[in-house]
Design an enzyme around this catalytic site. Structure first.
Site, PDB file in Angstrom:
ATOM      1  N   GLU A 238      -8.481   7.404   3.195  1.00  0.00           N
ATOM      2  CA  GLU A 238      -7.173   6.814   2.862  1.00  0.00           C
ATOM      3  C   GLU A 238      -6.007   7.381   3.675  1.00  0.00           C
ATOM      4  O   GLU A 238      -4.852   7.127   3.365  1.00  0.00           O
ATOM      5  CB  GLU A 238      -6.870   6.974   1.365  1.00  0.00           C
ATOM      6  N   TYR A 240      -5.201  10.669   4.174  1.00  0.00           N
ATOM      7  CA  TYR A 240      -4.673  11.977   3.775  1.00  0.00           C
ATOM      8  C   TYR A 240      -5.110  13.056   4.777  1.00  0.00           C
ATOM      9  O   TYR A 240      -5.705  12.755   5.809  1.00  0.00           O
ATOM     10  CB  TYR A 240      -5.112  12.294   2.348  1.00  0.00           C
ATOM     11  N   ARG A 288     -15.267  12.008  -0.312  1.00  0.00           N
ATOM     12  CA  ARG A 288     -14.714  10.660  -0.124  1.00  0.00           C
ATOM     13  C   ARG A 288     -14.549  10.419   1.376  1.00  0.00           C
ATOM     14  O   ARG A 288     -13.649  10.956   2.015  1.00  0.00           O
ATOM     15  CB  ARG A 288     -13.387  10.540  -0.859  1.00  0.00           C
ATOM     16  N   HIS A 326      -3.342   4.302   3.821  1.00  0.00           N
ATOM     17  CA  HIS A 326      -2.204   3.759   3.083  1.00  0.00           C
ATOM     18  C   HIS A 326      -1.206   3.073   4.010  1.00  0.00           C
ATOM     19  O   HIS A 326      -0.470   2.192   3.573  1.00  0.00           O
ATOM     20  CB  HIS A 326      -1.509   4.858   2.284  1.00  0.00           C
ATOM     21  N   GLN A 415       0.858  -4.381 -10.512  1.00  0.00           N
ATOM     22  CA  GLN A 415       2.215  -4.356 -11.032  1.00  0.00           C
ATOM     23  C   GLN A 415       2.513  -3.187 -11.961  1.00  0.00           C
ATOM     24  O   GLN A 415       3.629  -2.669 -11.954  1.00  0.00           O
ATOM     25  CB  GLN A 415       2.522  -5.670 -11.753  1.00  0.00           C
TER      26      GLN A 415
END
Length: 846
Positions: A238, A240, A288, A326, A415
């Site tokens: 992701e 990081y 991960r 991201h 949301q």
């Protein structure tokens, strides 16, 4: 190494939809409890992690999600200064983790055998934001014990043939170092770089700091073990810190930590080895690993395969997978991503046959049948689901007991989960507002004398949510609606391309509302006293228009609920009575014909939905006229891969087919279907169109329309008239702000008049509350008539607020029977907590 997986991915996709369609047509009624071990045999097959660790009861991993329950590391004396007020008990959850314990215990009771917490930093530099959650010493470790004990106290059954045993639920702590994604000035990375999603430039770690980082990861893992966690997940995807070392995009080092894959992988592998040495053989280590970075100059898939083998050799127990950084401009978890669209790289890793430890598939897997098919097709050994357990903590329990139709399915909207987290709010779920609020919102059977007979007018999301929560409290509900089916405006939403998951919420409402009264469960999840009255009944009265006079005459109702929703706002444009002018309801609900050139007035959520619908919907093509019948399991990923330029052959760095610059919208390697119409989107505001859309999803909607090449966006529009030809006359105003050290100035300029020669004008100019019932009610009726959802406050079509409002009122209504409903005010959002206050302070000063 070459991986040809596109055909395999397509084959899986066809199998997925064939199996899901078969499952939907043969699903038993919700009142029939049957064994699902035949329906989902692989999903509920136990998995051994070796003699030192033992057996997992099923193949599901509840993946990591930051929820805001993980606490923060702010010194206690600083909290009131940041909040601007004295802290309440709710602000003190960095010292007490009771809320986090209740949250995970509920998922364990629902059948999850292995869970992973939200990310916790190993040191200050690793914080995602100032004073975010960390685990660096014994004082920070002790509060976690309530979480691990709450999980360990739950036994999860093993459904292997001939077995009636169970094992304790397990939980792992995710260790996450933000690297250059850190939203604070102490950010560090492999090299000195700045990410596009943080205002802070990260400094390159020195060799000494790298070694200290290894030690910090290990210290956190040891503390997690002491706190009672069954293992840790080392976050290396992701985008990081560990991703930043692994990827040449961000690793420009020339020492032993840069250059070749062996060097770039040195830090994460040192962390895995050192963690294994420090924690022993009976401790789970999940790694991960990114399989698709979806950014330019990311990892090659062949490097991910080689890294998987090295990670296994270093001591990892499970290989979890990650998709997309991201900062990637490719959607990976939004509802517009087809189910299991990212299963193909996991399949390629399995087929490479380089590891024997379990591999986990992830991203947009929200249904048991999707998970079962992935496992049956040997795409992975386990399935990661994260947000689906926000939507329904009992997902696995329902699947296991043959009640799949009762699952409250995650619709991938973001949301109430990601959009909350990214502004420092505690996460929740649009379709399940009790998520992350288990200690606050708990339905319980009321004593007989407190149970009411309630009339609800309007079976949209607010009315349905109220009804379901009220019956859990033991109330009887009569639910009215003028339409022939429940769900209200969700029936329009489901027709929008990319929002097919809304069918699932409608199915959930239908299933649960038609359940007969039966004994409920108490707040601890134990069977209710069967000598007590059954759970409240629901009487559906559809195709029924109710007036205030009708309500006055029905003396059997104790309390009335006005859930009649909203009606379109009148934009008061001269000539708007022209037959070429339609409302969004005309288009989405009544399917009135729309021309090829369309002006959409209003660029909020409804305007963007209408634009998306019109780009793909052709009135002349009867096959497309059944767009409301297309369900999530019918959507194949082929078009999605092509639209976003995803390399299903796994040959390119980062997994993108790069054609022009670094813009994924120009990376499609196959022709897309032409748009059905030419659209103009207009708004009166001078700000960017779509500015008010979801924080984590708005860019997707804007990019999709931009990518079509068929939408002109016009801000600052002043609507002069609609002429006799149905053409729209406008002028536009542009506002420019100029700032310098001394002052700021605003310049406004107006354009010459312009005529948009369109065939159809669609009004999406907002909504107002539907107040007819309250306007016509007598004073006596008004005292026992509560409004919820859009009928209480219109705003945008906000299903999150409507469902939350309905649920909360149902859970407290028995305490309000002596109150005047006219004096009742629905509580607004809670005051900003520490994380949210910090976010606002940073935005203000940056």
């Amino acid at each position: 190494m070459s991986f040809s997986t596109a055909s395999a991915a397509v084959e899986l996709d066809h199998q997925l939809h064939e199996d899901e369609n078969k499952n939907s047509t043969t699903s038993s009624s919700s009142s029939t409890l049957v064994s699902s071990t035949n329906r989902y045999p692989k999903l509920f097959e136990p998995l051994s992690l070796g003699p030192d660790i033992g057996v997992l009861p099923n193949r599901v991993l509840m993946g990591s999600m930051h929820t805001g329950l993980e606490g923060h590391s702010m010194p206690k004396w600083l909290v009131p200064l940041v909040l601007g007020r004295w802290p309440t008990q709710a602000d003190d959850h960095h010292h007490s983790m009771d809320r986090m314990a209740a949250y995970f215990a509920a998922r364990a009771q629902g059948g999850v055998g292995l869970m992973v917490t939200g990310g916790v930093a190993p040191n200050r530099a690793g914080w995602t934001g100032p004073f975010s959650g960390q685990l660096t010493n014994e004082a920070e470790m002790v509060p976690h014990r309530v979480v691990t004990q709450a999980v360990r106290d739950v036994q999860v059954p093993i459904l292997a043939e001939g077995s009636s045993s169970s094992v304790p639920a397990r939980i792992c702590l995710q260790i996450l170092h933000a690297g250059r994604y850190a939203y604070h000035p102490w950010a560090v990375s492999a090299s000195t770089t700045q990410s596009p999603i943080s205002p802070f430039r990260a400094k390159a770690l020195t060799k000494a700091q790298i070694q200290q980082t290894v030690d910090d990861f290990v210290r956190t893992a040891v503390l997690a073990q002491q706190a009672g966690y069954d293992g840790v997940e080392i976050m290396a995807s992701e985008g990081y810190l560990l991703s930043q070392f692994l990827s040449p995009r961000t690793n420009h080092r020339t020492d032993e930590y840069g250059g070749s894959l062996e060097n770039r992988a040195r830090l994460p592998l040192e962390i895995v080895r050192a963690t294994r040495r420090a924690t022993g053989s009976n401790f789970i280590i999940i790694f991960r690993l990114s399989l698709l970075d979806l950014v330019e100059d990311g990892l090659l898939f062949a490097e991910s395969v080689e890294l998987a083998q090295r990670v296994q050799d270093a001591g990892a127990t499970i290989l979890n997978t990650g998709i997309g950084w991201h900062e990637a401009r490719v959607p990976t978890i939004h509802t517009s991503v087809p189910r299991a669209a990212f299963g193909f790289p996991t399949k390629a890793l399995k087929d490479a046959n380089v590891v024997t430890i379990p591999i986990v598939a992830t991203n947009r897997i929200n249904h048991p049948q999707t998970a079962e098919t992935l496992l049956q097709q040997d795409y992975s050994d386990m399935i990661s689901m994260a947000r689906p357990f926000l939507a329904d903590p009992d997902l696995l329990l329902k699947a296991r007991t043959g009640r799949t139709n009762e699952i409250n399915t995650c619709i991938g909207c973001n949301q109430a989960c990601l959009d909350h987290v990214f502004v420092g709010q505690v996460a929740s779920c649009l379709v399940n507002p009790m998520a992350c609020h288990e200690t606050e919102l708990q339905p319980r059977l009321l004593p007989l004398e407190q149970r009411l007979r309630i009339g609800v007018v309007g079976a949209g999301p607010a009315g349905c949510a109220f009804t379901l929560a009220a019956r859990q409290m033991g109330h009887d509900v009569v639910l009215y609606d003028k339409d022939s089916k429940v769900g209200g405006q969700f029936h329009m939403a489901k027709r929008i391309p990319g929002k097919e998951e809304f069918h699932e919420t409608l199915r959930f409402f239908e299933t649960m509302l038609h359940q007969p009264p039966s004994a409920d469960a108490d707040t601890d999840g134990n069977p209710a006293d069967h000598t007590a009255a059954p759970r409240g009944a629901v009487e559906l009265r559809l195709n029924t228009t109710l007036s205030a006079a009708d309500m006055e005459q029905d003396t059997s109702i104790d309390i009335w609920i006005d859930a009649t929703g909203v009606e379109p706002r009148d934009p008061k444009i001269p000539g708007q009575d022209h037959p070429n002018v339609l409302s969004y309801i005309d288009v989405l609900k009544h399917k009135k014909p729309v021309g090829k050139r369309v002006a959409i007035i209003g660029a909020g959520g409804i305007g963007f939905d209408v634009a998306e619908y019109l780009l793909h919907h052709d009135d002349q093509n009867n096959n497309n006229n059944n767009s409301d019948e297309i369900k999530a399991e019918d959507v194949t990923p082929d078009s999605f891969w092509k639209t976003w330029g995803i390399d299903t052959t796994l040959q390119t760095r980062g997994g993108l087919v790069v054609v022009n610059d670094n813009d994924p919208l120009q990376q499609s390697h196959a022709p897309k279907p032409p748009p059905q119409r030419q659209l103009y989107m207009l708004q009166r505001k001078t700000s960017k169109l779509g500015k008010g859309l979801g924080k984590t999803t708005g860019w997707i909607h804007r990019a999709t329309l931009k990518q079509s090449g068929a939408v002109e966006m016009i801000a600052g529009a002043q609507y002069q008239q609609i002429d006799a030809n149905g053409h729209l006359h406008i002028t536009t105003t542009t506002t420019t702000d100029k700032k310098n050290k001394k002052a700021s100035t605003t310049t406004t300029t107006s354009s010459p008049p312009r005529i948009l020669e369109v065939d159809t004008i669609v009004l999406c100019s907002g909504q107002v509350e539907h107040t007819t019932l309250r306007d016509e009610a007598s004073p006596a009726l008004k005292r026992r008539l509560y409004a919820i959802g859009g009928a209480y406050h219109a705003g945008e079509l906000d299903a999150k607020r409507a469902i939350d409002m309905g649920t909360r009122l149902a859970l407290q209504l028995h305490n309000l029977t002596t109150h005047d409903a006219q004096q009742f005010v629905h509580p607004g959002p809670p005051p900003p907590g520490v994380e949210q206050s910090l976010f606002h302070l940073l935005r203000r000063f940056l």
